[in-house]
Design a protein around this motif. Structure first.
Motif, mmCIF file in Angstrom:
data_model
loop_
_atom_site.group_PDB
_atom_site.id
_atom_site.type_symbol
_atom_site.label_atom_id
_atom_site.label_comp_id
_atom_site.label_asym_id
_atom_site.label_seq_id
_atom_site.Cartn_x
_atom_site.Cartn_y
_atom_site.Cartn_z
ATOM 1 N N ASP A 77 0.792 -0.998 0.045
ATOM 2 C CA ASP A 77 0.048 0.139 -0.019
ATOM 3 C C ASP A 77 0.928 1.424 -0.067
ATOM 4 O OD1 ASP A 77 0.738 -0.486 2.547
ATOM 5 O OD2 ASP A 77 -0.802 0.401 3.554
ATOM 6 N N LEU A 78 1.994 1.089 0.229
ATOM 7 C CA LEU A 78 3.068 2.272 0.205
ATOM 8 C C LEU A 78 4.010 2.287 -1.212
ATOM 9 C CD1 LEU A 78 4.704 2.329 3.781
ATOM 10 C CD2 LEU A 78 2.607 3.457 2.835
ATOM 11 N N ARG A 79 3.467 1.572 -2.004
ATOM 12 C CA ARG A 79 4.448 1.460 -3.257
ATOM 13 C C ARG A 79 3.591 2.242 -4.488
ATOM 14 N NH1 ARG A 79 6.976 -4.401 -4.171
ATOM 15 N NH2 ARG A 79 7.680 -4.960 -2.099
ATOM 16 N N VAL A 80 4.247 2.838 -5.447
ATOM 17 C CA VAL A 80 3.748 3.791 -6.322
ATOM 18 C C VAL A 80 4.477 3.349 -7.486
ATOM 19 C CG1 VAL A 80 2.953 5.990 -7.237
ATOM 20 C CG2 VAL A 80 2.690 5.497 -4.819
ATOM 21 N N LYS B 234 8.839 -0.512 -12.427
ATOM 22 C CA LYS B 234 8.655 -0.183 -13.837
ATOM 23 C C LYS B 234 7.493 -1.102 -14.239
ATOM 24 C CE LYS B 234 10.449 -0.556 -18.486
ATOM 25 N NZ LYS B 234 11.798 -1.168 -18.871
ATOM 26 N N ASP B 235 6.192 -0.285 -14.528
ATOM 27 C CA ASP B 235 4.857 -0.969 -15.215
ATOM 28 C C ASP B 235 4.406 -1.938 -14.270
ATOM 29 O OD1 ASP B 235 5.661 0.181 -17.688
ATOM 30 O OD2 ASP B 235 6.973 -1.579 -18.132
ATOM 31 N N GLY B 236 4.421 -1.585 -12.866
ATOM 32 C CA GLY B 236 3.901 -2.299 -11.718
ATOM 33 C C GLY B 236 4.279 -2.023 -10.335
ATOM 34 N N ASN C 173 8.508 -8.181 -8.790
ATOM 35 C CA ASN C 173 8.919 -8.368 -10.157
ATOM 36 C C ASN C 173 9.136 -7.272 -11.144
ATOM 37 O OD1 ASN C 173 8.939 -11.349 -9.694
ATOM 38 N ND2 ASN C 173 6.994 -11.482 -10.113
ATOM 39 N N ASN C 174 8.441 -6.110 -10.674
ATOM 40 C CA ASN C 174 8.736 -5.007 -11.448
ATOM 41 C C ASN C 174 9.867 -3.850 -11.074
ATOM 42 O OD1 ASN C 174 5.341 -5.303 -10.940
ATOM 43 N ND2 ASN C 174 6.204 -4.929 -13.086
ATOM 44 N N TRP C 175 10.867 -4.650 -10.092
ATOM 45 C CA TRP C 175 12.005 -3.532 -9.746
ATOM 46 C C TRP C 175 12.990 -3.817 -11.042
ATOM 47 C CZ3 TRP C 175 11.532 -0.184 -6.204
ATOM 48 C CH2 TRP C 175 10.730 -0.335 -4.954
ATOM 49 N N ALA C 176 13.347 -2.594 -11.337
ATOM 50 C CA ALA C 176 14.374 -2.398 -12.352
ATOM 51 C C ALA C 176 15.389 -1.554 -12.123
ATOM 52 C CB ALA C 176 13.586 -1.949 -13.848
ATOM 53 N N VAL C 177 16.704 -2.064 -12.524
ATOM 54 C CA VAL C 177 17.945 -1.027 -12.053
ATOM 55 C C VAL C 177 17.671 0.360 -13.001
ATOM 56 C CG1 VAL C 177 20.346 -1.117 -12.665
ATOM 57 C CG2 VAL C 177 19.433 -3.407 -12.116
#
Length: 342
Positions: free
Chosen positions: A267-270, A287-289, A293-297
């Motif tokens: 609930d704290l992620r954007v 990124k895109d979510g 699994n959506n963490w990108a460097v």
């Protein structure tokens, strides 16, 4: 005998009461006294174009008549110049000879003397300026320093004058007379055009026209590799960032490990939020979510931020950034002083 009597002829008349006769005539040769050479005219410095003739001359007296040996110093000490054994030394100058020093050693059986040194300046044949690197258009955020640069050749070395077109025609920029022109960009200057006149005694050439684009800094705006976003502190335990919702979307957050990053509550992620791992100095963004699994460097470049309020230790509107050679978030105020944010 004096030198004025040199070459006089003499004879004697012999006579008595019975008659007279003359002896054979003899010549008087009066030589100057032997003397060490003395220089009466020193060689002078020369400035020539490449592939033209440079000539050095020296005048000297002495008895016996002196001999000459010209010497050159290319930067490694003096050395005789082969065949340069008259009072005048002439040669075709190359650019490689620029800065060389020349002198003459004048000698006879009574001694020797060395002339003054005379330097050589060799320049290229004059030619009109030629631009080798054109200036490039620039796109920056407001209140950012921006530079336009040109590279050119010419003989003599060219001068520069940057000119500006604000929409009403071209005008010289006062004081902008170097190959690089730097200014602090404001929104007023968005769309301004710049170019530079490059000139010398042989001619003038104008660079390509370039444009300055100035973007307004808006909280929450994200463009390219620069992020303008709110900044939040870590909580005292540094377990995961808190108070995201107090500052709207995303922002920059710092956690000690990847595990802490992955433990940030959903609930704290954007989408788009950036997280810096303080232990490794790595940066990630959603990124895109908003799942793990959506963490990108994040690209390995410094990030630039604007403080939205004075609730943190930085004053409002100061620039903040995270650098990979820093152990924590820092901010830089308008005077250029760097402060720790945590």
């Amino acid at each position: 005998a004096s030198l004025s009597q040199d070459g006089n002829q003499y004879r004697v008349r012999v006579y008595n009461t019975e008659g007279s006769l003359y002896s054979d005539a003899v010549n008087l040769s009066v030589n100057a006294a032997l003397s060490v050479p003395q220089i009466t005219n020193q060689p002078a410095a020369q400035t020539v174009f490449e592939n033209n003739t440079a000539t050095y001359s020296v005048a000297a007296t002495g008895n016996p008549a002196p001999a000459y040996q010209w010497e050159v110093n290319t930067g490694s000490g003096w050395a005789n110049i082969s065949g340069a054994t008259s009072s005048t030394y002439s040669f075709t100058a190359a650019l490689a000879d620029d800065g060389n020093l020349y002198r003459a050693n004048v000698s006879n059986s009574e001694g020797s003397v060395t002339s003054d040194e005379a330097d050589l300046t060799v320049t290229s044949e004059p030619f009109a300026p030629q631009i080798t690197t054109q200036p490039a258009s620039q796109s920056v955020f407001e209140n950012t320093a921006v530079s336009f640069t040109v590279a050119a050749t010419g003989g003599p070395a060219p001068s520069y004058q940057w000119v500006l077109n604000t929409g009403s025609g071209w005008a010289d920029i006062s004081g902008a007379t170097e190959s690089t022109y730097t200014l602090t960009a404001t929104l007023v200057e968005n769309g301004y055009q710049y170019r530079v006149k490059v000139y010398n005694s042989e001619g003038t050439v104008a660079s390509n026209t370039v444009t300055l684009s100035v973007q307004e800094v808006v909280e929450g705006n994200r463009t390219g590799t620069a992020i303008i976003a709110p900044i939040v502190r870590n909580d005292p335990q540094d377990t995961y960032p808190t108070h995201y919702s107090d500052f709207g979307w995303g922002g920059l957050h710092q956690v000690p490990t990847l595990a802490h990053r992955d433990a940030i509550p959903n609930d704290l992620r954007v989408n788009g939020m950036v997280v810096v791992i303080s232990g490794t100095h790595e940066s990630y963004y959603l990124k895109d979510g908003t799942t793990n699994n959506n963490w990108a460097v994040y690209p390995p470049k410094d990030l630039v931020f604007i403080m939205p309020t004075s609730t943190d230790s930085a004053a409002p509107n100061n620039f903040l950034y995270y650098s990979t050679d820093q152990s924590a978030l820092v901010y830089k105020d308008h005077s250029g002083t760097t402060h720790s944010l945590y």
